[in-house]
Design a protein around this motif. Sequence first.
Motif, PDB file in Angstrom:
ATOM      1  N   GLN A  10       0.847  -1.193   0.000  1.00  0.00           N
ATOM      2  CA  GLN A  10       0.000   0.000   0.000  1.00  0.00           C
ATOM      3  C   GLN A  10       0.885   1.246   0.000  1.00  0.00           C
ATOM      4  O   GLN A  10       1.989   1.247   0.530  1.00  0.00           O
ATOM      5  N   ARG A  11       0.370   2.295  -0.580  1.00  0.00           N
ATOM      6  CA  ARG A  11       1.132   3.539  -0.718  1.00  0.00           C
ATOM      7  C   ARG A  11       1.588   4.070   0.641  1.00  0.00           C
ATOM      8  O   ARG A  11       2.719   4.506   0.796  1.00  0.00           O
ATOM      9  N   TRP A  12       0.712   4.038   1.631  1.00  0.00           N
ATOM     10  CA  TRP A  12       1.079   4.566   2.948  1.00  0.00           C
ATOM     11  C   TRP A  12       2.222   3.759   3.544  1.00  0.00           C
ATOM     12  O   TRP A  12       3.079   4.313   4.240  1.00  0.00           O
ATOM     13  N   ALA A  13       2.260   2.442   3.293  1.00  0.00           N
ATOM     14  CA  ALA A  13       3.331   1.599   3.830  1.00  0.00           C
ATOM     15  C   ALA A  13       4.663   1.933   3.162  1.00  0.00           C
ATOM     16  O   ALA A  13       5.710   1.948   3.820  1.00  0.00           O
ATOM     17  N   VAL A  15       5.488   4.866   1.900  1.00  0.00           N
ATOM     18  CA  VAL A  15       5.890   6.168   2.449  1.00  0.00           C
ATOM     19  C   VAL A  15       6.459   5.989   3.859  1.00  0.00           C
ATOM     20  O   VAL A  15       7.507   6.556   4.201  1.00  0.00           O
ATOM     21  N   ALA A  16       5.790   5.198   4.679  1.00  0.00           N
ATOM     22  CA  ALA A  16       6.259   4.965   6.053  1.00  0.00           C
ATOM     23  C   ALA A  16       7.621   4.267   6.057  1.00  0.00           C
ATOM     24  O   ALA A  16       8.502   4.618   6.848  1.00  0.00           O
ATOM     25  N   LEU A 150       6.501   3.469  13.198  1.00  0.00           N
ATOM     26  CA  LEU A 150       6.583   3.337  11.742  1.00  0.00           C
ATOM     27  C   LEU A 150       6.963   1.907  11.347  1.00  0.00           C
ATOM     28  O   LEU A 150       6.357   1.319  10.450  1.00  0.00           O
ATOM     29  N   ALA A 153       4.018  -0.415  11.931  1.00  0.00           N
ATOM     30  CA  ALA A 153       2.977  -0.249  10.914  1.00  0.00           C
ATOM     31  C   ALA A 153       3.381  -0.904   9.593  1.00  0.00           C
ATOM     32  O   ALA A 153       2.570  -1.590   8.956  1.00  0.00           O
ATOM     33  N   VAL A 154       4.624  -0.716   9.186  1.00  0.00           N
ATOM     34  CA  VAL A 154       5.095  -1.312   7.931  1.00  0.00           C
ATOM     35  C   VAL A 154       5.150  -2.836   8.059  1.00  0.00           C
ATOM     36  O   VAL A 154       4.823  -3.560   7.118  1.00  0.00           O
ATOM     37  N   ALA A 157       1.647  -4.107   7.680  1.00  0.00           N
ATOM     38  CA  ALA A 157       1.244  -4.067   6.268  1.00  0.00           C
ATOM     39  C   ALA A 157       1.899  -5.214   5.490  1.00  0.00           C
ATOM     40  O   ALA A 157       1.255  -5.836   4.632  1.00  0.00           O
TER      41      ALA A 157
END
Length: 165
Positions: A10-13, A15-16, A150, A153-154, A157
């Motif tokens: 996912q894009r947010w992952a 970026v993180a 961070l 979260a990654v 994901a």
Amino acid sequence: MTAPSVVRPQRWAVVAAHAVPLVTLPSGIWRLFLAGGADLGLRPHYAIGFGEAAYIVGLSVVSEALALLTLGLVRPWGERVPRWIPLLGGRRVAPYAAIVPAATGALALAAIWAYAFRDFPGLGAVTFAGPGWHALLVACYLPLLLWAPLLAAVTWAYWRRRRRV
């Protein structure tokens, strides 16, 4: 080489994951200046010997290298070992071979920062030549508090994406 997983991160992952090395960089740079002999407003000024300087540089390099490993959770080399690596090249990375160390790292970082930052930003007996130097230290070390969440979260994901494989 194409990614073996059919599910893209996912894009947010992404970026993180790219943010992790950036949040560790300011403290590493601060430590490198300290190891290089810069005063950085510390009082009393402690002379740093070769062994201490080597330790500080090593800590900075290892921290940044570990932070860069987070990128493997969103890049193809986190799913399949690059072909140029002897003996393992081209093999699929078992999901838990990445998830367990990453999750353990996130938990360890949270524990380390909970202990190390217990008196932060007040630094006890450490005094500075002026408030600007203290503010610089705080500005350089405060981003480290983002490393554990961070990474967690990654890692989450990555687990969600790879559990289907």
